[in-house]
Design an enzyme around this catalytic site. Sequence first.
Site, PDB file in Angstrom:
ATOM      1  N   GLY A 107       0.797  -1.236   0.000  1.00  0.00           N
ATOM      2  CA  GLY A 107       0.000   0.000   0.000  1.00  0.00           C
ATOM      3  C   GLY A 107       0.820   1.272   0.000  1.00  0.00           C
ATOM      4  O   GLY A 107       0.351   2.310   0.496  1.00  0.00           O
ATOM      5  N   SER A 108       2.024   1.233  -0.584  1.00  0.00           N
ATOM      6  CA  SER A 108       2.881   2.420  -0.487  1.00  0.00           C
ATOM      7  C   SER A 108       2.234   3.647  -1.129  1.00  0.00           C
ATOM      8  O   SER A 108       2.293   4.747  -0.571  1.00  0.00           O
ATOM      9  CB  SER A 108       4.248   2.151  -1.103  1.00  0.00           C
ATOM     10  OG  SER A 108       4.128   2.031  -2.494  1.00  0.00           O
ATOM     11  N   ASP A 152      -7.202  -0.249   0.043  1.00  0.00           N
ATOM     12  CA  ASP A 152      -5.916   0.272   0.534  1.00  0.00           C
ATOM     13  C   ASP A 152      -6.097   1.618   1.234  1.00  0.00           C
ATOM     14  O   ASP A 152      -5.654   1.809   2.373  1.00  0.00           O
ATOM     15  CB  ASP A 152      -4.925   0.463  -0.629  1.00  0.00           C
ATOM     16  CG  ASP A 152      -4.246  -0.831  -1.030  1.00  0.00           C
ATOM     17  OD1 ASP A 152      -4.795  -1.895  -0.732  1.00  0.00           O
ATOM     18  OD2 ASP A 152      -3.163  -0.759  -1.643  1.00  0.00           O
TER      19      ASP A 152
HETATM   20  O1  PMV Z   1      -2.181  -2.705  -3.490  1.00  0.00           O
HETATM   21  P1  PMV Z   1      -2.094  -4.187  -3.419  1.00  0.00           P
HETATM   22  O2  PMV Z   1      -1.075  -4.790  -4.304  1.00  0.00           O
HETATM   23  O3  PMV Z   1      -2.119  -4.716  -2.030  1.00  0.00           O
HETATM   24  O4  PMV Z   1      -3.437  -4.796  -4.095  1.00  0.00           O
HETATM   25  C1  PMV Z   1      -4.682  -4.376  -3.757  1.00  0.00           C
HETATM   26  C2  PMV Z   1      -5.602  -5.515  -3.718  1.00  0.00           C
HETATM   27  C3  PMV Z   1      -6.359  -5.862  -4.975  1.00  0.00           C
HETATM   28  O5  PMV Z   1      -7.532  -6.524  -4.513  1.00  0.00           O
HETATM   29  C4  PMV Z   1      -5.559  -6.797  -5.838  1.00  0.00           C
HETATM   30  C5  PMV Z   1      -6.742  -4.648  -5.795  1.00  0.00           C
HETATM   31  C6  PMV Z   1      -7.768  -3.743  -5.145  1.00  0.00           C
HETATM   32  O6  PMV Z   1      -7.898  -2.615  -5.622  1.00  0.00           O
HETATM   33  O7  PMV Z   1      -8.442  -4.142  -4.188  1.00  0.00           O
END
Ligand code: PMV
Length: 315
Positions: A107-108, A152
């Site tokens: 989540g950076s 996120d």
């Molecule tokens: O930001 P990440 O790589 O943790 O991915 C987010 C999670 C996903 O479900 C893959 C995408 C989303 O928007 O929810």
Amino acid sequence: MPAITASAPGKIILFGEHAVVYGRPAIAVPVNQVAARAIAIAEPRQPSGTVIIQAPDISLESSLSDLPPDHPLAIAVISVLERLEITRPPAFTLRISSTIPVAAGLGSGAAVSVAIIRVVSAFLGRPLPNEQVSELAYEVEKRYHGTPSGIDNTVITYNMPVYFVRGQPVAIFHVARPFTIVIGDTGIKSPTATAVGDLRKFWQADPIPYERLFDQTGQIAEAARRLIESGRTAELAPLMQDNHRLLQEMGVSSPELDHLVQTAQASGALGAKLSGGGRGGNMIALVDPQQAESVAEALKLAGARSTIITKVGGI
Ligand code: PMV
């Protein structure tokens, strides 16, 4: 005026990534061992309207007006100015730094946006409430991730475990008994938008099997919430295995992630799965606290670039 600081944690998704984009529930928790930080320093000698952005981690020093308007840092700052209807803010320098690995599922991007939105609104004397911070961070996410679910920005803004369903009010839930997670980074950078976009193509070409995978994933997230709320943490382990298998079937795992997941299990973790967008980035393992160090060590020997041991719930 003294400098104003804001920070925002990293995050991991415990259950339900990808299916969450399609309306199923997911569970995410903050990771406070890493953080993005933003500092706003008044520049009374500069003409009003001047905003200098410094991000030494990416060797960036620029005035806001010289940044391309679609630069993520610029979008975050401008979104606050627009929300507050301020056209010429008092001059300030905005310094941004982060210890959250980039493009790794922690989540950076959302954390940097949340820290910026908080610090800029506070600097302007009108700190935004969480709901608006999250909403603006979501706008930035949308520009960069195509179709983000919003999980996120939500978990990072509230800095609490969340049970998230797209489009519904945020549900913060109770962790009855704290538990320990080891995070292992494959070191492979994998933009979430690519994995999300590929999965969307598979789904569009053949929706029925993917809908079934998403349904099963959603049921796992629901079951996991009940277990976490009732303190039956060890029972999360088989759910992690099942969730990982479903993510493999969705086509978002990778040999490196599978290898680290297997290594974690073979070295004493209770359960493990990839976390976040997949293809690279991070995996997570549920461990007894006394096993955490040895599982982390095994992951490193198996090729993990770095590991983080984090506690979910409690202090
Ligand atoms: O930001 P990440 O790589 O943790 O991915 C987010 C999670 C996903 O479900 C893959 C995408 C989303 O928007 O929810």
